[in-house]
Design an enzyme around this catalytic site. Sequence first.
Site, PDB file in Angstrom:
ATOM      1  N   ASN A 382       0.822  -1.198   0.000  1.00  0.00           N
ATOM      2  CA  ASN A 382       0.000   0.000   0.000  1.00  0.00           C
ATOM      3  C   ASN A 382       0.861   1.256   0.000  1.00  0.00           C
ATOM      4  O   ASN A 382       0.980   1.940  -1.021  1.00  0.00           O
ATOM      5  CB  ASN A 382      -0.945  -0.018   1.203  1.00  0.00           C
ATOM      6  CG  ASN A 382      -2.009   1.052   1.116  1.00  0.00           C
ATOM      7  OD1 ASN A 382      -1.877   2.006   0.362  1.00  0.00           O
ATOM      8  ND2 ASN A 382      -3.057   0.912   1.897  1.00  0.00           N
ATOM      9  N   ASP A 383       1.519   1.506   1.124  1.00  0.00           N
ATOM     10  CA  ASP A 383       2.285   2.748   1.223  1.00  0.00           C
ATOM     11  C   ASP A 383       3.418   2.825   0.210  1.00  0.00           C
ATOM     12  O   ASP A 383       3.734   3.908  -0.280  1.00  0.00           O
ATOM     13  CB  ASP A 383       2.837   2.903   2.637  1.00  0.00           C
ATOM     14  CG  ASP A 383       1.712   3.093   3.644  1.00  0.00           C
ATOM     15  OD1 ASP A 383       0.656   3.588   3.234  1.00  0.00           O
ATOM     16  OD2 ASP A 383       1.888   2.745   4.814  1.00  0.00           O
TER      17      ASP A 383
END
Lengths: 455, 96
Positions: A382-383
């Site tokens: 995600n990040d």
Amino acid sequence: MIDLAANFAYILSAGLFIYGLKMLGSPATARKGNMLSSIGMLIAVVAALASDGTTFEFIIGGMIIGAAIGLLAARLVAMTSMPEMVALFNGSGGGASLLVGWATLYLSPDSSIGGFTAFTIALAILIGGLTSTGSLIAYGKLSEKLSSAAFVFSGQRFLNSLLLLAIIVCTYLFCMDPSPNSIYLYGLLGLALLLGVMAVIPIGGADMPVVISLLNSYSGIAACAAGFAINNNILIVAGSLVGASGIILTNIMCKAMNRSLANVLFSGFGAAKSGKAVEGEVNPVSVEDAYYILEAASNVCFVPGYGMAVAQAQHVVKELGQILEANGCEVSYAIHPVAGRMPGHMNVLLAEADVPYEQLVEMDDINPRIENVDVAIVIGANDVVNPSAREDEDSPIYGMPIINVDQARTVFVLKRSMASGFSGVDNPLFFGENTRMLFGDAKESISGVISEFGS
Amino acid sequence: METVFLTFILVLAVFLGFELISKVPATLHTPLMSGANAISGITLAGAFLAAGSTDNDMANWLGAAAVTFATINVVGGYLVTDRMLSMFKSKRSAAK
């Protein structure tokens, strides 16, 4: 005489450690390097036994128990639990250095311990203690026995400053009058163990790669301090090698997140949520449609993250990769330096699934050619693929280097739900025009696509 | 003098450590870390001094505990690293 022989043996084993570490730098020689380093260890241990041992019951008892535990743990641990296992081994090394420092006090008759030796004993206890409890907390967080979120409370910094102050005072008073019965010794023991806990609880799960490599470095420094306490060359050499290599690795991890070490250690990242809220429409995709897109693709890049480890999806990912390759498609696996919970975590998982290491590419290699990628498949990351890091200056992760999957022709994001990533930052990638969300368990989704290929 | 000599060794070893590690590819970071971790179990060689001394019970027991912990670190560290590295395969060897 025997001491002289032992010291020559130490030189030999130091050479083997150095050469072994050097060989660990290339996948082709790494296994042999590890073997060389273990031979170096064997030589050092035999030499130390020959020169120091007078009674052997305690030594042999300890070694049998330790070897049995180490052997079982190393054999039985699942590959996905590797980060917490490494943390535990590390903690046990730190604990050993603490005990060596402590025991050294009993070896010299009272009041014969010099100020410098006392100081190195205090250091061995302090760093060893910090490493052991710090690693235990890291183990708890990695194995999800403790919440992996950053734990911050008001007054934390004040409390930690007090703790540091108390440690300095205790160390000073202990060095003034070093004796095994000194009350400051016990104070130091307790405070060192407490410091390890306090240092690791404010650090969130996504920052664990940094913490693990830092603790690894500490365990080397602790061994080095113990080496000064007992005047042993090999402890100093091997300990400082490990200490230095751990610091380098920590630095690489920090750079990969565009954050300073101080920021990782003290900011309690992940507890605060800020940055722009992102709104827009998401485009879900069905397994069947995903199959049609992949079938037509000629260049596919997998981008794994911690979610792949959680879903244990590495084997099906590799299977899909093979099917795509058989279909005439170019397949690569792009790995962000801090994906997962320890340095190189994803590489180990994919290696377990028999992905040849030539297919694993680093962020800096894939980004310049990401535009040629037909489909980027993001699995549980995600990040590390969040375009906010590039575009949104208010985002807490702004400036962190990411894999620019949003610039690929199509992006598949495999995700359980729309929840934000560990850092709590919204991800505009999910709302991108070329993004297709494949909701559900990553392993099941990929298995679904594989069976579409079969039919 | 002894202290100066030991510090000299320390400084050189630190520089060597920096040099050795800065070129390692990301693929190998985990095995590198756990391999280095196994080396830090070298404390074992120091633990013998306490565990093998004759005249002090407390030193014996602390030493024995240190030997146990350090052995866990050494044995577990090397084996786990070897297990990981045995999985790293090149395309050629995987095809075999």
